[in-house]
Design a protein around this motif. Structure first.
Motif, short mmCIF file in Angstrom:
data_model
loop_
_atom_site.label_atom_id
_atom_site.label_comp_id
_atom_site.label_asym_id
_atom_site.label_seq_id
_atom_site.Cartn_x
_atom_site.Cartn_y
_atom_site.Cartn_z
N ASP A 222 33.10 30.75 37.32
CA ASP A 222 32.57 31.68 38.46
C ASP A 222 31.69 30.76 38.90
OD1 ASP A 222 32.76 33.77 36.28
OD2 ASP A 222 30.79 33.28 35.30
N VAL A 223 31.83 32.27 40.69
CA VAL A 223 30.58 31.49 41.94
C VAL A 223 30.01 32.50 42.61
CG1 VAL A 223 32.62 30.05 42.17
CG2 VAL A 223 33.17 33.18 42.65
N ARG A 224 29.02 32.55 42.78
CA ARG A 224 28.04 33.25 43.18
C ARG A 224 27.71 32.65 44.96
NH1 ARG A 224 28.44 34.80 38.94
NH2 ARG A 224 27.42 35.59 37.17
N LEU A 225 26.94 33.45 45.89
CA LEU A 225 27.29 33.50 47.16
C LEU A 225 25.33 33.31 46.77
CD1 LEU A 225 29.04 35.77 48.77
CD2 LEU A 225 28.84 33.22 49.24
N HIS A 226 24.93 33.13 47.73
CA HIS A 226 22.51 32.44 47.31
C HIS A 226 22.38 33.66 48.42
CE1 HIS A 226 21.58 28.62 47.12
NE2 HIS A 226 23.78 28.80 47.49
N ARG A 227 22.00 35.13 47.60
CA ARG A 227 21.05 36.66 47.68
C ARG A 227 19.82 36.02 47.53
NH1 ARG A 227 26.22 39.57 48.98
NH2 ARG A 227 27.21 38.67 50.88
N SER A 228 19.62 37.80 48.14
CA SER A 228 18.35 38.44 48.13
C SER A 228 18.37 38.64 46.59
CB SER A 228 17.58 39.29 49.19
OG SER A 228 17.92 38.72 50.07
N GLY A 229 17.15 38.96 46.13
CA GLY A 229 17.33 39.25 44.69
C GLY A 229 15.82 39.15 43.86
N LEU B 160 46.66 38.62 47.38
CA LEU B 160 45.68 37.31 46.02
C LEU B 160 44.73 37.82 46.16
CD1 LEU B 160 46.80 35.96 44.33
CD2 LEU B 160 46.19 33.69 45.07
N ALA B 161 43.60 38.15 47.21
CA ALA B 161 41.79 38.49 46.52
C ALA B 161 41.93 39.76 45.49
CB ALA B 161 41.69 38.07 47.35
N SER B 162 42.77 40.76 46.02
CA SER B 162 42.91 42.47 46.49
C SER B 162 43.95 42.24 45.04
CB SER B 162 43.74 42.64 46.52
OG SER B 162 42.93 42.64 48.43
N ALA B 163 45.16 41.68 44.56
CA ALA B 163 45.00 41.77 43.50
C ALA B 163 44.36 41.44 42.54
CB ALA B 163 46.88 40.53 43.56
N LEU B 164 43.55 40.35 42.52
CA LEU B 164 43.24 39.54 41.69
C LEU B 164 41.50 39.99 41.38
CD1 LEU B 164 43.79 35.85 41.33
CD2 LEU B 164 44.59 37.62 39.89
N GLN B 165 41.11 41.66 42.44
CA GLN B 165 40.12 41.93 42.29
C GLN B 165 39.12 41.20 42.33
OE1 GLN B 165 40.05 44.70 38.95
NE2 GLN B 165 42.00 44.91 39.47
N LEU B 166 39.02 40.12 43.07
CA LEU B 166 37.94 39.33 43.28
C LEU B 166 36.71 40.34 43.86
CD1 LEU B 166 39.98 36.10 44.57
CD2 LEU B 166 39.52 37.08 42.35
N ASP B 167 35.75 39.27 44.25
CA ASP B 167 34.37 39.71 44.63
C ASP B 167 34.42 39.13 45.26
OD1 ASP B 167 33.03 37.64 43.87
OD2 ASP B 167 31.75 38.37 42.43
N GLU B 168 33.21 39.24 46.42
CA GLU B 168 32.87 38.80 47.88
C GLU B 168 32.82 37.05 47.80
OE1 GLU B 168 30.43 38.53 51.60
OE2 GLU B 168 29.65 39.84 50.22
N ALA B 169 31.95 36.89 46.83
CA ALA B 169 31.97 35.15 46.49
C ALA B 169 33.68 34.82 46.10
CB ALA B 169 30.72 34.87 45.43
N GLU B 170 34.01 35.21 45.14
CA GLU B 170 35.04 34.82 44.07
C GLU B 170 36.26 34.86 45.63
OE1 GLU B 170 34.94 36.41 40.20
OE2 GLU B 170 36.06 37.27 41.51
N ARG B 171 36.23 35.66 46.85
CA ARG B 171 37.36 35.74 47.94
C ARG B 171 36.75 34.66 48.59
NH1 ARG B 171 36.93 36.95 52.88
NH2 ARG B 171 39.57 37.80 53.67
N ASP B 172 35.53 34.36 49.72
CA ASP B 172 34.78 33.34 49.98
C ASP B 172 35.32 31.97 49.39
OD1 ASP B 172 33.92 34.92 51.64
OD2 ASP B 172 31.95 34.37 51.38
N HIS B 173 35.67 31.78 47.73
CA HIS B 173 35.81 30.25 47.21
C HIS B 173 37.14 30.62 46.81
CE1 HIS B 173 34.89 27.49 44.68
NE2 HIS B 173 35.96 27.86 43.33
N LEU B 174 37.73 31.21 47.15
CA LEU B 174 39.39 31.10 47.85
C LEU B 174 40.02 30.77 49.14
CD1 LEU B 174 42.03 31.83 45.96
CD2 LEU B 174 42.13 34.24 47.40
N PHE B 175 39.83 31.64 49.93
CA PHE B 175 39.80 31.17 50.98
C PHE B 175 39.36 29.68 51.06
CE2 PHE B 175 41.04 34.92 52.13
CZ PHE B 175 41.22 34.78 53.38
N HIS B 176 37.58 28.97 50.33
CA HIS B 176 38.13 27.56 50.92
C HIS B 176 38.33 26.69 50.25
CE1 HIS B 176 33.91 28.65 53.28
NE2 HIS B 176 32.95 29.59 51.66
N LEU B 177 38.68 26.91 48.97
CA LEU B 177 39.77 25.85 48.33
C LEU B 177 41.20 26.04 49.20
CD1 LEU B 177 39.95 27.23 44.15
CD2 LEU B 177 38.87 25.19 45.71
N ALA B 178 41.31 27.08 50.08
CA ALA B 178 42.85 27.23 50.85
C ALA B 178 42.79 26.25 51.72
CB ALA B 178 42.48 29.05 51.04
#
Length: 297
Positions: free
Chosen positions: A224-231, A75-93
């Motif tokens: 929208d979702v984001r990971l805590h990252r460098s920047g 599902l993450a691949s089908a929806l072209q989720l980035d890393e943060a979005e994929r993690d969010h999907l798994f958290h929701l599941a």
């Protein structure tokens, strides 16, 4: 906001991610000139993910319980989720499959003395420890000086999400890239809500920001979702002026949910000079503590 509606969060997240993908972006033919649906249709997502249409419809209606890691990955691949979005999907599941529970207040976190020592040992760079709700739990002296506009609000613990959304004039003066910062804050709070949907203090914070800030309501609704990252953070400090700081954010494995953030600048740059000036100024100022930063705590 009395509670986080997990089914609604799942529904809105999946439908919003589906709506942003045009068929040609997914390698699908776009039959007909007038599509009534923005982005992909549900049956197209099901095809891309290799699941039945009925199964995907149930998921998008808010039921991820029982979905395997393989299905979620597809599902993450089908929806072209980035890393943060994929993690969010798994958290929701995971939350969807967990027994429902009441809101719960977490015990107050005390920053260990050894972590305070780490902060104090970082003498040439602002450093602080915060949680996923943006509560500031401990700071070194230079961080107190850098974030003096945030600490001007007497409410403790200091909270940078409140500063960004509930003191927007001061926050716009402080953060050069205010719009980007505001988006990141809402997205990281959304990520935290996926991890801890029953966190009473998080629910209260999101409710407060939603009630008092139209901008937050808009950013929160974006899903929208984001990971805590460098920047990079660009700031305009009221005492020393412009600071272009490199930011490193590290999770603390021994303290789940807490993050150590350090702000630095390359030697010889105007920002490094201004940090040194800020340190001199800080040495003359009265400390502005956070609630959890008292040395006798």
């Amino acid at each position: 906001m009395a509670t986080m509606d997990l089914r609604a969060d799942i529904r809105e997240f999946l439908s919003s991610r589906r709506a942003r993908i045009a068929p040609e972006q997914a390698g699908l033919p776009a039959y007909g000139g007038n599509r009534r649906v923005k982005g992909l249709r549900r049956e197209e997502v099901a095809l891309l993910a290799g699941v039945s249409v009925d199964y995907y419809v149930r998921m998008e209606r808010g039921s991820l319980a029982g979905a395997s890691d393989g299905v979620l990955d597809a599902l993450a691949s089908a929806l072209q989720l980035d890393e943060a979005e994929r993690d969010h999907l798994f958290h929701l599941a995971r939350q969807s499959g967990a027994p429902s529970g009441p809101r719960r207040r977490r015990p107050a976190v005390k920053v260990r003395s050894t972590l305070r020592q780490v902060l104090d040992a970082i003498s040439d760079a602002p450093a602080w420890i915060c949680n996923g709700r943006y509560d500031v739990l401990a700071m070194n002296e230079l961080a107190r000086a850098l974030f003096s506009p945030v600490l001007a609000d007497p409410r403790r613990p200091a909270n940078t999400a409140r500063f960004v959304y509930l003191a927007p004039e001061a926050a716009r003066d402080f953060f050069v890239d205010y719009d980007q910062v505001a988006g990141d804050v809402a997205a990281k709070l959304r990520m935290e809500a996926g991890r801890n949907p029953h966190d009473e203090e998080l629910i209260a914070l999101v409710g407060e920001l939603s009630t008092r800030s139209e901008l937050f309501r808009q950013r929160w609704a974006s899903q929208d979702v984001r990971l805590h990252r460098s920047g990079r953070k660009r700031m305009h400090h009221p005492i020393v002026g412009r600071l272009d700081l490199d930011v490193e954010t590290l999770g603390l494995p021994a303290e789940p949910g807490l993050h150590l953030t350090v702000y630095t600048a390359p030697a010889g740059t105007p920002t490094a000079d201004n940090l040194a000036l800020l340190a001199s100024w800080a040495a003359t100022q009265q400390t502005l503590p956070t609630e959890f930063d008292a040395r006798n705590g």
